[in-house]
Motif scaffolding. Structure first.
Motif, mmCIF file in Angstrom:
data_model
loop_
_atom_site.group_PDB
_atom_site.id
_atom_site.type_symbol
_atom_site.label_atom_id
_atom_site.label_comp_id
_atom_site.label_asym_id
_atom_site.label_seq_id
_atom_site.Cartn_x
_atom_site.Cartn_y
_atom_site.Cartn_z
ATOM 1 N N PHE A 37 0.857 -1.175 0.000
ATOM 2 C CA PHE A 37 0.000 0.000 0.000
ATOM 3 C C PHE A 37 0.899 1.233 0.000
ATOM 4 O O PHE A 37 2.103 1.132 0.258
ATOM 5 C CB PHE A 37 -0.890 0.013 1.257
ATOM 6 N N ARG A 38 0.307 2.370 -0.301
ATOM 7 C CA ARG A 38 1.075 3.615 -0.241
ATOM 8 C C ARG A 38 0.182 4.743 0.276
ATOM 9 O O ARG A 38 -1.041 4.697 0.155
ATOM 10 C CB ARG A 38 1.640 3.974 -1.609
ATOM 11 N N TYR A 95 4.130 0.854 2.129
ATOM 12 C CA TYR A 95 4.018 -0.085 3.245
ATOM 13 C C TYR A 95 3.719 -1.489 2.743
ATOM 14 O O TYR A 95 2.885 -1.668 1.853
ATOM 15 C CB TYR A 95 2.888 0.329 4.181
ATOM 16 N N CYS A 96 4.376 -2.474 3.341
ATOM 17 C CA CYS A 96 3.981 -3.848 3.089
ATOM 18 C C CYS A 96 3.110 -4.319 4.253
ATOM 19 O O CYS A 96 3.182 -3.776 5.363
ATOM 20 C CB CYS A 96 5.189 -4.756 2.915
ATOM 21 N N ALA A 97 2.286 -5.321 3.976
ATOM 22 C CA ALA A 97 1.344 -5.774 4.989
ATOM 23 C C ALA A 97 0.981 -7.229 4.765
ATOM 24 O O ALA A 97 1.030 -7.735 3.641
ATOM 25 C CB ALA A 97 0.092 -4.906 4.965
ATOM 26 N N VAL A 98 0.586 -7.872 5.845
ATOM 27 C CA VAL A 98 0.152 -9.265 5.824
ATOM 28 C C VAL A 98 -1.368 -9.313 5.780
ATOM 29 O O VAL A 98 -2.036 -8.672 6.601
ATOM 30 C CB VAL A 98 0.647 -9.998 7.092
ATOM 31 N N ARG A 99 -1.901 -10.071 4.848
ATOM 32 C CA ARG A 99 -3.360 -10.180 4.742
ATOM 33 C C ARG A 99 -3.883 -11.250 5.697
ATOM 34 O O ARG A 99 -3.313 -12.343 5.780
ATOM 35 C CB ARG A 99 -3.759 -10.501 3.301
ATOM 36 N N PRO A 101 -5.733 -14.276 6.892
ATOM 37 C CA PRO A 101 -6.205 -15.463 6.169
ATOM 38 C C PRO A 101 -7.722 -15.534 6.104
ATOM 39 O O PRO A 101 -8.413 -15.186 7.069
ATOM 40 C CB PRO A 101 -5.638 -16.619 7.010
ATOM 41 N N GLY A 102 -8.233 -15.980 4.969
ATOM 42 C CA GLY A 102 -9.664 -16.153 4.807
ATOM 43 C C GLY A 102 -10.347 -15.035 4.061
ATOM 44 O O GLY A 102 -11.483 -15.179 3.618
ATOM 45 N N TYR A 103 -9.682 -13.887 3.924
ATOM 46 C CA TYR A 103 -10.273 -12.759 3.212
ATOM 47 C C TYR A 103 -9.676 -12.660 1.818
ATOM 48 O O TYR A 103 -8.486 -12.824 1.622
ATOM 49 C CB TYR A 103 -10.043 -11.457 3.973
ATOM 50 N N THR A 104 -10.534 -12.344 0.853
ATOM 51 C CA THR A 104 -10.078 -12.278 -0.531
ATOM 52 C C THR A 104 -10.171 -10.877 -1.129
ATOM 53 O O THR A 104 -9.780 -10.667 -2.276
ATOM 54 C CB THR A 104 -10.881 -13.250 -1.406
ATOM 55 N N ILE A 110 -8.296 -2.907 5.596
ATOM 56 C CA ILE A 110 -8.696 -3.444 6.894
ATOM 57 C C ILE A 110 -8.537 -4.952 6.960
ATOM 58 O O ILE A 110 -8.652 -5.557 8.033
ATOM 59 C CB ILE A 110 -10.129 -3.050 7.287
ATOM 60 N N ARG A 111 -8.280 -5.589 5.824
ATOM 61 C CA ARG A 111 -8.048 -7.042 5.781
ATOM 62 C C ARG A 111 -6.587 -7.388 6.031
ATOM 63 O O ARG A 111 -6.207 -8.537 5.897
ATOM 64 C CB ARG A 111 -8.468 -7.601 4.424
#
Length: 125
Positions: A37-38, A95-99, A101-104, A110-111
């Motif tokens: 994201f940015r 920014y990097c981020a971890v999603r 699990p379970g959301y597509t 917010i996921r």
């Protein structure tokens, strides 16, 4: 817990390239889908790109499609964002981020539940 550390940002001229890296530590990196994201000054954080756990599926915002490439090396616990043909409007903190699990819905920030501290990218002549 997952700790994420971005690097690779800097000042680049329009048309130039940068490669961002996101080093992950903590839980097994390969079990998580990831995203970039940015956030530009005065603007909301926005989706840039996402990648599946194995790297077989990638997704991009329309604004970066064809110019940016997201990839990952699970053996090195590292996520990448190759940015080519950079434009002044790409200037932002990335920014990097971890999603979660379970959301597509990979575009929805917010996921994502773990975030790095960000790396600044400035595109200017």
């Amino acid at each position: 817990q997952v700790r994420l550390v971005e690097s690779g940002g800097g000042l680049v001229q329009p048309g130039g390239s940068l490669r961002l890296s996101c080093a992950a530590s903590g839980r097994t990196f390969s079990v998580y889908a990831m995203g970039w994201f940015r956030q530009a000054p005065g603007k909301e954080r926005e989706f840039v790109a996402a990648i599946s756990r194995t790297g077989s599926s990638t997704y991009y915002a329309d604004s970066v499609k064809g110019r940016f490439t997201i990839s990952r090396d699970n053996a090195k616990n590292t996520l990448y964002l190759q940015m080519n043909s950079l434009k002044p409007e790409d200037t932002a903190d990335y920014y990097c981020a971890v999603r979660i699990p379970g959301y597509t819905d990979y575009e929805n920030l917010i996921r994502y539940n773990y975030w790095g501290q960000g790396t600044q990218v400035t595109v200017s002549s």
